[in-house]
Scaffold this active site. Structure first.
Site, PDB file in Angstrom:
ATOM      1  N   GLU A 133       4.345  -6.541   1.539  1.00 48.17           N
ATOM      2  CA  GLU A 133       3.823  -6.866   0.204  1.00 48.17           C
ATOM      3  C   GLU A 133       3.693  -5.618  -0.668  1.00 48.17           C
ATOM      4  OE1 GLU A 133      -0.031  -8.459   1.057  1.00 48.17           O
ATOM      5  OE2 GLU A 133       0.749 -10.301   1.931  1.00 48.17           O
ATOM      6  N   CYS A 185     -14.426   5.042 -27.711  1.00 53.28           N
ATOM      7  CA  CYS A 185     -15.701   5.762 -27.847  1.00 53.28           C
ATOM      8  C   CYS A 185     -16.425   5.951 -26.524  1.00 53.28           C
ATOM      9  CB  CYS A 185     -16.572   5.032 -28.856  1.00 53.28           C
ATOM     10  SG  CYS A 185     -15.743   4.953 -30.439  1.00 53.28           S
ATOM     11  N   GLU A 186     -15.786   6.649 -25.620  1.00 55.54           N
ATOM     12  CA  GLU A 186     -16.392   7.008 -24.327  1.00 55.54           C
ATOM     13  C   GLU A 186     -15.782   8.314 -23.877  1.00 55.54           C
ATOM     14  OE1 GLU A 186     -16.876   4.444 -21.131  1.00 55.54           O
ATOM     15  OE2 GLU A 186     -16.838   2.616 -22.309  1.00 55.54           O
ATOM     16  N   TYR A 242     -10.037   6.049 -11.468  1.00 55.47           N
ATOM     17  CA  TYR A 242      -9.813   6.663 -10.148  1.00 55.47           C
ATOM     18  C   TYR A 242      -9.544   8.165 -10.224  1.00 55.47           C
ATOM     19  CZ  TYR A 242      -8.146   1.787  -9.579  1.00 55.47           C
ATOM     20  OH  TYR A 242      -7.972   0.428  -9.613  1.00 55.47           O
ATOM     21  N   GLY A 301       0.764  -1.243   0.000  1.00 58.36           N
ATOM     22  CA  GLY A 301       0.000   0.000   0.000  1.00 58.36           C
ATOM     23  C   GLY A 301       0.790   1.285   0.000  1.00 58.36           C
ATOM     24  N   ARG A 313      -6.254   3.911 -15.156  1.00 62.43           N
ATOM     25  CA  ARG A 313      -6.245   4.581 -13.848  1.00 62.43           C
ATOM     26  C   ARG A 313      -6.883   5.984 -13.868  1.00 62.43           C
ATOM     27  NH1 ARG A 313      -2.599   5.770 -10.903  1.00 62.43           N
ATOM     28  NH2 ARG A 313      -3.517   4.961  -9.001  1.00 62.43           N
ATOM     29  N   TYR A 337      -0.046  -1.138 -12.006  1.00 63.61           N
ATOM     30  CA  TYR A 337      -1.477  -1.077 -12.324  1.00 63.61           C
ATOM     31  C   TYR A 337      -1.726  -0.394 -13.677  1.00 63.61           C
ATOM     32  CZ  TYR A 337      -1.407  -2.409  -7.470  1.00 63.61           C
ATOM     33  OH  TYR A 337      -1.113  -3.053  -6.303  1.00 63.61           O
ATOM     34  N   GLY A 391       3.728  -3.337  -3.930  1.00 66.93           N
ATOM     35  CA  GLY A 391       3.635  -3.512  -5.376  1.00 66.93           C
ATOM     36  C   GLY A 391       4.014  -2.204  -6.048  1.00 66.93           C
ATOM     37  N   ARG A 392       3.084  -1.237  -5.960  1.00 68.85           N
ATOM     38  CA  ARG A 392       3.251   0.056  -6.624  1.00 68.85           C
ATOM     39  C   ARG A 392       4.586   0.729  -6.304  1.00 68.85           C
ATOM     40  NH1 ARG A 392      -1.299   3.344  -7.606  1.00 68.85           N
ATOM     41  NH2 ARG A 392      -2.311   2.184  -5.949  1.00 68.85           N
TER      42      ARG A 392
END
Ligand code: LLP
Length: 446
Positions: free
Chosen positions: A297, A368-369, A340, A263, A336, A397, A299-300
């Site tokens: 743990e 197309c969004e 977010y 985290g 992302r 991510y 990651g990022r």
């Protein structure tokens, strides 16, 4: 009534400021933006765009910085890389070669960790819902630890392991009911979240686990969320965890290790991200007194800053209200910002663009969004068709969350080490993408 204070938007960092904090990136007058010793323009010419570009040196450097800070704080702590952040085998292998184990959350990640050379004993299997087949796969291979998230899962795992004639090495993941102060979609340690065992019931379940057939309970685990940029939520969660461990010990229950989760946040824009030393110091203060081996743990933190998404401008379009810079990368590549509202730096690759006049631009993809957006009102120079841009801090991510929406093949990836460029994931071909589909025989004729 007093007039409301004017909202002064704090400014985005300049290109120079962004690079100053990312030493693996530099700019040269002739070749433009470089990753380590390689011009991004060369990678684009050779590999096409969009392409993920990962630099090896920041991954190595960050692993050593974190491991070094933990050792310096006198902690016996082992890093298990959370490979959900980036599951490229080359990335996992690089971290494994430095000494990291792996934290996995699916049978697929377990197999990828093995394929990258991580020993089964160095793998932690996390996740709120592991299937029977996934648990069997991990147990048969000799997985190092399974983080159990509920009484129901403990019963299921015990029965499977007992049937296989083995004992599953287990840590109980508790939910400490702490708000990590991060985006709602990536916070996990609140009581209302789906994750973990309520901390108030953890002691009873631990006692049960200690006597359960097929289970060898080893310790406790916690993970409160991701992109955490303050130490206070960690402090609160680990204090509760330490209290739990003391309670378990007082009952004579054996606790061999504490898994602290991941985290740790990074500075995408100008967030005050904690240093490894500050993080290690906080760990020592909260959990050091237990005198137990710790597991982390992350990651990022290990891989996020090491990666970028290299994209090319398809065209610039002057809309009624905005200037749109339309890239050949889209939300299907890097989701992302859409998912977010995450801020990622966007830097032009060509040096001629660096000192051009800046004006606000909407940086978008071709999907197309309207949600297919990388940045809103971002101060950028004019970016003519064909110009290259680097979307920074996309090593975590990024590729792992890609999809093929709009029948867009998955982008390829390279790893740069010094002046070497290695393709570490081939670009998906249209043939491979279409090749998954089958037209039933009753539709095939005519
Ligand atoms: N351990 C567990 C049990 C986790 O669930 C996670 C992340 C980690 C470790 C690693 O967390 P990290 O150190 O990378 O923050 N897709 C989101 C992030 C989701 C994180 C999910 N769990 C994003 O792009 O921000």
């Amino acid at each position: 009534m007093a007039a409301p204070a004017p909202v002064v938007p704090d400014e985005d960092p300049s290109f120079d400021e962004l690079l100053a904090l990312r030493p693996h990136l530099s700019v040269a007058i002739d070749s433009g933006l470089l990753v380590e010793g390689v011009p991004l323009a060369r990678i684009a010419a050779e590999q096409g765009t969009p392409t993920w570009v990962y630099a090896a040196s920041p991954i190595t450097g960050r692993y050593h910085a974190l491991a070094g800070a933990l050792a310096e704080a006198g902690l016996d702590a082992r890093i298990h890389y959370a490979m959900k952040a980036n599951d490229a085998l080359a990335v996992v292998r690089l971290l494994g070669s430095l000494g990291a184990g792996a934290d996995v959350v699916s049978g697929g990640e377990f197999l990828a960790a093995r394929a990258a050379g991580i020993a089964p004993a160095d793998i932690v299997f996390s996740g709120v819902g592991k299937t029977d087949a996934e648990l069997r796969l991990a147990l048969a291979a000799g997985v190092g630890q399974i983080n159990v998230e509920s009484a129901e899962e403990l019963a299921m795992l015990g029965a499977i392991a007992d049937g296989m004639g083995v004992r599953a090495p287990v840590a109980l993941r508790v939910n400490p009911d702490v708000d990590a102060g991060t985006h709602a979609k990536i916070t996990t340690g609140r009581a209302e979240n789906k994750f973990g065992i309520p901390i108030d019931t953890a002691r009873d379940l631990y006692a049960r686990a200690a006597n359960a057939p097929g289970i060898s309970v080893r310790g406790v685990a916690v993970h409160i969320g991701s992109q955490i940029t303050a130490l206070a939520p960690y402090r609160a969660a680990y204090a509760r965890l330490a209290e739990l461990v003391r309670g378990l010990r007082a009952e004579g229950l054996p606790v061999e290790r504490v898994d602290c989760g991941g985290g740790l946040g990074i500075a995408y824009r100008n967030e005050p991200a904690p240093s490894p030393a500050a993080f290690a110091h906080m760990l020592r203060e909260t959990l050091g007194g237990l005198d137990l081996p710790l597991m982390l743990e992350p990651g990022r933190w290990l891989v996020g800053p090491a990666g970028l998404l290299l994209a090319r401008v398809i065209l610039e379009k002057q809309g009624a209200a905005h200037r749109f810079v339309i890239l050949d990368a889209a939300m299907n590549d890097l989701i992302r910002p859409s998912l977010y509202e995450a801020w990622h730096a966007i830097v032009p690759v060509s040096p001629s663009r660096w000192h051009a006049r800046l004006s606000p631009a909407e940086v978008v993809g071709p999907v197309c969004e309207s949600g297919d957006s990388f940045a809103r009102a971002r101060m950028l120079p004019g970016l003519p068709a064909g110009a290259l841009v680097a979307i920074l801090d996309a090593g975590a991510y990024g590729a792992v969350m890609s999809s093929t929406y709009n029948a867009r093949p998955l982008a390829g990836a390279v790893m740069v080490r010094g002046t070497d460029v290695a393709v570490i994931r081939r670009r998906q071909t249209h043939e491979a993408l279409l090749g998954q589909d089958v037209i039933p025989s009753w539709l095939a004729s005519g």
